[in-house]
Every structure is written in C-alpha cells, then in structure tokens.
Design a protein around this motif. Structure first.
Motif, short mmCIF file in Angstrom:
data_model
loop_
_atom_site.label_atom_id
_atom_site.label_comp_id
_atom_site.label_asym_id
_atom_site.label_seq_id
_atom_site.Cartn_x
_atom_site.Cartn_y
_atom_site.Cartn_z
N PRO A 1 -76.84 5.31 -44.20
CA PRO A 1 -75.76 5.68 -43.27
C PRO A 1 -74.47 4.92 -43.58
O PRO A 1 -74.42 3.70 -43.55
N GLY A 2 -73.44 5.68 -43.93
CA GLY A 2 -72.13 5.10 -44.22
C GLY A 2 -72.00 4.53 -45.61
O GLY A 2 -70.95 3.96 -45.94
N LYS A 3 -73.02 4.69 -46.45
CA LYS A 3 -72.99 4.10 -47.80
C LYS A 3 -73.52 5.11 -48.79
O LYS A 3 -74.44 5.88 -48.50
N ALA A 4 -72.96 5.09 -50.01
CA ALA A 4 -73.45 5.94 -51.08
C ALA A 4 -73.03 5.34 -52.41
O ALA A 4 -71.95 4.77 -52.54
N LEU A 5 -73.91 5.47 -53.38
CA LEU A 5 -73.57 5.01 -54.73
C LEU A 5 -74.32 5.86 -55.75
O LEU A 5 -75.31 6.53 -55.43
N ILE A 6 -73.80 5.85 -56.96
CA ILE A 6 -74.46 6.50 -58.08
C ILE A 6 -74.79 5.42 -59.11
O ILE A 6 -73.92 4.62 -59.48
N MET A 7 -76.04 5.38 -59.55
CA MET A 7 -76.48 4.44 -60.59
C MET A 7 -76.51 5.18 -61.92
O MET A 7 -77.31 6.11 -62.11
N LEU B 1 -75.44 -4.17 -51.02
CA LEU B 1 -75.81 -3.59 -52.30
C LEU B 1 -77.29 -3.80 -52.59
O LEU B 1 -77.98 -2.90 -53.09
N ALA B 2 -77.80 -4.97 -52.24
CA ALA B 2 -79.22 -5.27 -52.47
C ALA B 2 -80.13 -4.36 -51.67
O ALA B 2 -81.25 -4.04 -52.10
N GLU B 3 -79.68 -3.92 -50.48
CA GLU B 3 -80.49 -3.00 -49.68
C GLU B 3 -80.62 -1.64 -50.37
O GLU B 3 -81.66 -0.98 -50.24
N LEU B 4 -79.59 -1.22 -51.09
CA LEU B 4 -79.60 0.08 -51.74
C LEU B 4 -80.30 0.03 -53.09
O LEU B 4 -80.95 1.01 -53.51
N ILE B 5 -80.16 -1.07 -53.82
CA ILE B 5 -80.76 -1.17 -55.16
C ILE B 5 -81.53 -2.49 -55.27
O ILE B 5 -81.11 -3.40 -55.99
#
Length: 432
Positions: A236-242, A275-279
C-alpha cells in the motif's frame, strides 16, 4: 551570419565566405560544417549517426560528456534492437558483452508467480530483453562509427544554441575544451533527451501529459544469478521494479510526483526499513547515503510538430517516455532507423526539404501515440492508485484468463519488446 555556400556558387562568393569564417575564428569562435549535425550521443543519436555515415552522409555527433559512463540510464536492449544490430553486422560483437536476459515479467500473488509479460513467444531471432550497461552499447556503436569515413564523434562538446538564417535552422553553437564554436549543417537532429536544448531553442510546442510518480534509482546486491525476470514489488502506497543485473538488482522505486525532497527529509534509515520490507532478500544496508539514490523527474510529453526547416527532433526530444515498460530507448532507436531510411538519400544529394522531415514524423507518430497510450493506461490504472496508498494486484478475472490463455502475455511482450512499428536498417548500411 552567412550560410556555407553550395558548391555551385562562384569562387568569389566562396572566398568571401572563407574570409568571414576566418574573421569569426579570429574572434575566438571556430566555424565548421557538415551535412548532418546530431545533438546528443545517446542510443538514438549514435544509431542515426552510424547508419547515415554508412549511407554516405557526412555526420557529426556532438556529445557533451567526456564518456558514456553514466549509471541508471535505459540499460535495456530489446529484441527488435538486437535484430537491427544483426542487420548492421554488430551482433557478434554485442554478444561478447556480458549481459543478462529477461524473458518474462512476473507478478507474485499469494506466493504464485503470474507471467504478465512474455517475450519468449515473440517471433524474433532474440526473444528476450538484454540487460546491458548503456555505456557498453554506446561504445559498440561508437567503435563501429570510427571505421566510417563520413562519421565524426565530438565528445565534451555541449550544444548551447541554434544557428539561424531567417526561419531556417542552419546548425548549432557549442562549447568545447577548445572554446566556443559553430557547426553549420544542412540538417540538425535533436537527440538530446527530455531536457532537449534543441527543442527548447527551436520554439516547437509540446503537449504534457500528467504523470503520478517520480523514480528513485538505486542498486542493491543480489546473490542468485539464475532467474532473470522483471520483478515488481508492491505494498500500500509503495511500488518498485527489480531489474536483475549480474550481481545486483537495479531498483526503480516509485514515489509520488513531487515528493522527493519531503521523503528524503525523513532520513535514509526509514527508507532502508521500507525497502527491506519489499525486498527482504537483498542487502539494503549497502546504501550508505542519499548519494546512492538517484532522482528521476518523470515526464510524458510529445511535440505537436517534430520539425521545422533544417531541424528534426526524435526520441525523448520529440516525445519523452515514462519508465513504464522500459520502452523509451527502443522507441528512440526505431525513430533513428526510420529517419536514416527516409533521409539518407536527400541528405547525401543535398536536396533535403521540410517535406522529408514531415515524412519521418508521419512514420513514427502511430507507434509513439500507441506506446504513450499504453503508458498512460498503466499510469492511470496501476501506478496512480499505488501512489495513493492502494494495494495493487492483478484482478482475479485477469489472473484466471492468463492462467487459461498464457499466450495473452505475449501482447504486452510485443508492445515492449518489438514495438508497434519495428524498423529495418537501409540496405546500403547493412553489413554481413
């Protein structure tokens, strides 16, 4: 200032022109001439310069930097671009550059990977996206250009303005380590990106489209080099592309438009925690300062008219692309190939008109509009809700459809990997 005289003018006129050029040189301004001046040594500029030179057109590419070593640029080489390299006879050298292959784009829902973009089914000789540092790609084109007698590359040469004769653009002004200079040309091509000097100085009008996000670019180490897939992560409220690279992930972290300063003020530790929560599988502690996080002001726009007498804009200078889909470099290269195919004969024969330039825009308008339309849908349906705090996952109906008909993932794969209207290198410029 007088235009460089054509060969048919009298010797007296030519002598007067040389005297005027010598006077400008005495004042500290070096004056030179070419047939086509290309502003910007990015993928579009280098590709256009190489092909035109092989077609017998005198070309000078002006690049403001001393080298191509800049990180977090468009490092994707698409299937249609690799086919162009094959037509140019450069694919074997390209394959000597270490790169990783991206064959699909997955989205993970409840621990299950759903393939949303599939390049493997494309009817292309190279059905994948090659992740190549852009400086290696540009060095490849530059090295190929060095063997062409009609090709000149001037590094550390920053274009500062345009030369005019009435309403006609007749070349560029520039600054170099040797001081100020002028380069006169039958045609000036703006390949200098979204902040194009040539576009700004030309007075061509641009239409801006709303964009809900900006991007932070960063890299974090990775330990597994086995599986290459464009991997989105959302919360929620966050998005990234690896983006998988050899030994690390290149991360495109999306932030709400205009929020860069405010988010940085919260501190680097808070960002690293999010960032650590997502990756969780990556080492975010490798980020030592905000200098490791590069900011990209995302724009999506398009010139109403890409040209005027003596000037043409292509690539991001004509139509800035969003990072959505990673298609900007491929579209710019296709622009360059179309321009070379349509313009090399009138340039070589010194009979170029604005009608020829309009033909380039007509050729590339449909793929540009369709691609930007695809990006605007992604912005509206996916990225804007994500920036507003909503959790983004593919709807169940779409997931079920892709499960039953996996070939549907080839459609976005075609738009991204091949492009709406792929181009081909003119026969005269091809090499075995």
């Amino acid at each position: 200032m007088p235009k460089p005289p054509p060969a048919s003018l009298s010797d007296r006129t030519i002598a007067l022109s040389f005297c005027a050029g010598g006077f400008r040189g005495w004042l500290g301004v070096v004056t030179d001439s070419t047939t086509c001046a290309i502003v910007g040594g990015g993928p579009a500029g280098m590709m256009l310069g190489l092909i035109l030179a092989r077609c017998g057109v005198d070309v000078t590419v002006l690049e403001k930097h001393a080298d191509f070593l800049r990180d977090f640029r468009g490092d994707t080489v698409h299937p249609s671009t690799m086919r162009l390299l094959d037509e140019l006879g450069l694919l074997q050298k390209f394959d000597q550059i270490p790169y990783s292959k991206v064959e699909k784009g997955d989205f993970t829902v409840d621990g299950q990977a759903i393939t949303m973009v599939d390049f493997r089914r494309l009817r292309q000789p190279h059905p994948y996206v090659a992740m190549v540092p852009q400086w290696d790609f540009l060095d490849l084109l530059a090295d190929a250009g060095k063997s062409e007698p009609h090709f000149t590359l001037r590094m550390q040469t920053e274009v500062t303005g345009l030369l005019r004769d009435g309403d006609r653009i007749t070349g560029v002004r520039y600054e170099s380590p040797d001081g100020p200079g002028e380069l006169r040309a039958d045609l000036t091509v703006g390949c200098d990106g979204r902040w194009s000097v040539t576009r700004r100085e030309s007075g061509l009008s641009v239409r801006e489209y709303p964009v809900p996000f900006d991007v932070w670019w960063l890299r974090v180490p990775r330990t597994n080099d086995g599986d290459y897939s464009l991997i989105p992560r959302t919360a929620p409220g966050k998005a990234l592309i690896m983006i998988p690279r050899r030994g690390y992930f290149q991360i495109a972290y999306l932030i709400p438009k205009g929020s860069d300063t405010g988010l940085r003020s919260r501190g680097l530790d808070r960002f690293k925690s999010e960032l650590a929560e997502l990756i969780p599988e990556s080492d975010v502690d490798s980020l030592n300062s905000w200098d490791d996080v590069k900011f990209l002001d995302v724009r999506l726009n398009r010139l109403h008219t890409w040209h005027r007498d003596g000037l043409l804009c292509i690539g991001d200078a004509a139509h800035a692309m969003s990072p959505a889909g990673g298609v900007g470099v491929n579209v710019a290269i296709q622009d360059a190939v179309a321009a070379s195919r349509l313009l090399h004969a009138p340039l070589r024969e010194h009979r170029l008109t604005e009608t020829n330039l309009a033909a380039v825009q007509r050729q590339r308008t449909v793929p540009t509009v369709v691609t930007q339309g695809f990006q605007r849908i992604v912005h509206r349906q996916v990225l804007a809700p994500a920036m507003a705090g909503k959790e983004i996952i593919p709807p169940p109906a779409l997931r079920n459809l892709l499960h039953r008909l996996p070939r549907l993932a080839t459609v976005p794969g075609y738009i991204i990997g091949t492009g709406v209207r792929p181009e081909h290198v003119p026969t005269i410029a091809r090499r075995r």
